[in-house]
Design a protein around this motif. Structure first.
Motif, mmCIF file in Angstrom:
data_model
loop_
_atom_site.group_PDB
_atom_site.id
_atom_site.type_symbol
_atom_site.label_atom_id
_atom_site.label_comp_id
_atom_site.label_asym_id
_atom_site.label_seq_id
_atom_site.Cartn_x
_atom_site.Cartn_y
_atom_site.Cartn_z
ATOM 1 N N GLY A 108 0.762 -1.232 0.000
ATOM 2 C CA GLY A 108 0.000 0.000 0.000
ATOM 3 C C GLY A 108 0.797 1.288 0.000
ATOM 4 N N HIS A 109 0.220 2.314 0.638
ATOM 5 C CA HIS A 109 0.818 3.650 0.624
ATOM 6 C C HIS A 109 2.182 3.683 1.311
ATOM 7 N N HIS A 110 2.308 2.962 2.411
ATOM 8 C CA HIS A 110 3.590 2.935 3.104
ATOM 9 C C HIS A 110 4.668 2.302 2.234
ATOM 10 N N GLY A 111 4.330 1.218 1.549
ATOM 11 C CA GLY A 111 5.305 0.555 0.695
ATOM 12 C C GLY A 111 5.810 1.442 -0.424
ATOM 13 N N LEU A 112 4.935 2.263 -0.991
ATOM 14 C CA LEU A 112 5.335 3.159 -2.078
ATOM 15 C C LEU A 112 6.297 4.246 -1.606
ATOM 16 N N LEU A 113 6.266 4.562 -0.330
ATOM 17 C CA LEU A 113 7.147 5.608 0.195
ATOM 18 C C LEU A 113 8.555 5.109 0.494
ATOM 19 N N MET A 114 8.735 3.796 0.606
ATOM 20 C CA MET A 114 10.003 3.271 1.091
ATOM 21 C C MET A 114 11.180 3.640 0.191
ATOM 22 N N ILE A 115 11.075 3.425 -1.101
ATOM 23 C CA ILE A 115 12.220 3.670 -1.979
ATOM 24 C C ILE A 115 12.555 5.155 -2.091
ATOM 25 N N PRO A 116 11.576 6.053 -2.298
ATOM 26 C CA PRO A 116 11.936 7.479 -2.304
ATOM 27 C C PRO A 116 12.621 7.923 -1.017
ATOM 28 N N LEU A 117 12.124 7.462 0.138
ATOM 29 C CA LEU A 117 12.735 7.842 1.409
ATOM 30 C C LEU A 117 14.105 7.200 1.584
ATOM 31 N N TYR A 118 14.245 5.945 1.160
ATOM 32 C CA TYR A 118 15.552 5.286 1.173
ATOM 33 C C TYR A 118 16.562 6.086 0.347
ATOM 34 N N MET A 119 16.182 6.473 -0.873
ATOM 35 C CA MET A 119 17.111 7.164 -1.757
ATOM 36 C C MET A 119 17.559 8.487 -1.150
ATOM 37 N N LEU A 120 16.620 9.197 -0.569
ATOM 38 C CA LEU A 120 16.952 10.475 0.062
ATOM 39 C C LEU A 120 17.905 10.254 1.234
ATOM 40 N N ALA A 121 17.586 9.275 2.083
ATOM 41 C CA ALA A 121 18.417 9.007 3.252
ATOM 42 C C ALA A 121 19.792 8.490 2.852
ATOM 43 N N MET A 122 19.838 7.561 1.895
ATOM 44 C CA MET A 122 21.113 6.976 1.486
ATOM 45 C C MET A 122 22.050 8.021 0.893
ATOM 46 N N GLN A 123 21.499 8.944 0.123
ATOM 47 C CA GLN A 123 22.338 9.981 -0.462
ATOM 48 C C GLN A 123 22.956 10.853 0.629
ATOM 49 N N TYR A 124 22.141 11.280 1.592
ATOM 50 C CA TYR A 124 22.663 12.120 2.674
ATOM 51 C C TYR A 124 23.657 11.358 3.546
ATOM 52 N N LEU A 125 23.375 10.096 3.833
ATOM 53 C CA LEU A 125 24.283 9.309 4.662
ATOM 54 C C LEU A 125 25.610 9.073 3.947
ATOM 55 N N HIS A 126 25.554 8.852 2.648
ATOM 56 C CA HIS A 126 26.772 8.615 1.882
ATOM 57 C C HIS A 126 27.622 9.874 1.785
ATOM 58 N N LEU A 127 26.989 11.023 1.679
ATOM 59 C CA LEU A 127 27.707 12.282 1.489
ATOM 60 C C LEU A 127 28.098 12.952 2.799
ATOM 61 N N ALA A 128 27.545 12.480 3.920
ATOM 62 C CA ALA A 128 27.793 13.148 5.195
ATOM 63 C C ALA A 128 29.274 13.155 5.540
ATOM 64 N N GLY A 129 29.778 14.313 5.905
ATOM 65 C CA GLY A 129 31.165 14.430 6.335
ATOM 66 C C GLY A 129 31.291 14.201 7.827
ATOM 67 N N SER A 130 32.401 14.660 8.364
ATOM 68 C CA SER A 130 32.650 14.469 9.793
ATOM 69 C C SER A 130 32.048 15.569 10.651
ATOM 70 N N LEU A 148 29.487 17.845 12.656
ATOM 71 C CA LEU A 148 28.306 17.470 13.428
ATOM 72 C C LEU A 148 27.022 17.828 12.681
ATOM 73 N N VAL A 149 27.014 18.977 12.020
ATOM 74 C CA VAL A 149 25.820 19.407 11.286
ATOM 75 C C VAL A 149 25.482 18.417 10.185
ATOM 76 N N ASP A 150 26.493 17.948 9.460
ATOM 77 C CA ASP A 150 26.265 16.973 8.393
ATOM 78 C C ASP A 150 25.706 15.669 8.947
ATOM 79 N N ARG A 151 26.235 15.231 10.058
ATOM 80 C CA ARG A 151 25.779 13.971 10.650
ATOM 81 C C ARG A 151 24.353 14.083 11.163
#
Length: 274
Positions: A168-190, A192-195
């Protein structure tokens, strides 16, 4: 993938994310785990007699499969493919092939539900749109009228599709939210604000994962799977050893429709399928 193909994918990912592509070694393990847990879920739900009392398997082990599939699709869509929409179309083709045997499975309701591949394909399409929207907003090329119109259409598609697809609706949100989170986590520096920013982007994934299931045990397995995928994006991908036996591509593509077809045949042979 050839060395030239790897170099091209690396360059594409670096242009998209602004950072070298992370290692995708973990997805080799993820493929095996996703297929095994999905199959356990479906066998306990459709094949194993109720007298065996194995419903706990679907509520625990089986809850790993969808968030893991969604994480791998989001990862490949973000880091490993030059054309995520073509990738979404390939997933959709698998879903179309699997839909008939999927519809033959015994259900509590006769309502038409589209299988998980439709959820993944539409979710990836939504993730691509969301990332494109963010890029256009940052570049100042998207005016308020167009923004409102696109957001309204996206919201309408999400609401309508959520009535028909698995998870359903929750399942459709998983990949967009994953992509957003993964990009920020991958790019986060050391810094504190980035983390803190990366952590904030990861929280919606965990929140939606918790809302997808009703029982505490199912919530626990789903959220834990999402957390593991997010930790991989945050840098744990570097620690993953190579899988001893890579999954054959044909097996990976054929298993989803094939295992439904096999279960439908079994149910027909034992007289549980009209």
């Amino acid at each position: 993938m050839t060395p030239q193909g790897n170099a091209t994918a690396d360059a594409t990912a670096q242009a998209v994310t602004g950072s070298p592509r992370p290692s995708s070694t973990w997805t080799g393990w993820g493929q095996w785990l996703a297929l095994i847990t999905m199959t356990v879920d479906h066998l306990s739900r459709y094949i194993v007699p109720d007298a065996w009392e194995l419903g706990w398997a679907g509520s625990s082990i089986g809850r790993i499969a969808f968030p893991l599939f969604a994480a791998m699709v989001a990862w490949h869509g973000l880091f490993n493919t030059r054309n995520p929409l073509r990738y979404a179309r390939r997933i959709l083709v698998i879903g179309l092939v699997a839909q008939l045997p999927y519809m033959l499975m015994p259900r509590a309701s006769d309502a038409l539900i589209l299988n998980i591949c439709f959820t993944l394909s539409l979710g990836l399409t939504g993730g691509v749109w969301l990332r494109g929207l963010s890029a256009r907003l940052a570049a100042g090329t998207l005016g308020p009228p167009r923004l409102v119109a696109e957001a309204a259409v996206a919201l309408g598609v999400w609401w309508l599709a959520g009535l028909w697809v698995e998870y359903g609706h929750h399942g459709l949100l998983m990949i967009p939210l994953y992509m957003l989170a993964m990009q920020y986590l991958h790019l986060a520096g050391s810094a504190l604000v980035d983390r803190l920013k990366a952590t904030a982007m990861a929280l919606p994934v965990l929140a939606v994962a918790g809302l997808m299931n009703s029982s505490d045990i199912a919530k626990s397995f789903t959220v834990a799977t999402c957390l593991a995928a997010l930790l991989l994006a945050a840098g744990a991908h570097r620690l993953t050893p190579a899988v001893p036996m890579a999954m054959p591509r044909r097996l990976w593509l054929a298993w989803y429709p094939g295992h439904f077809a096999a279960m439908a045949l079994w149910l027909w042979l034992v007289g549980q399928l009209g």
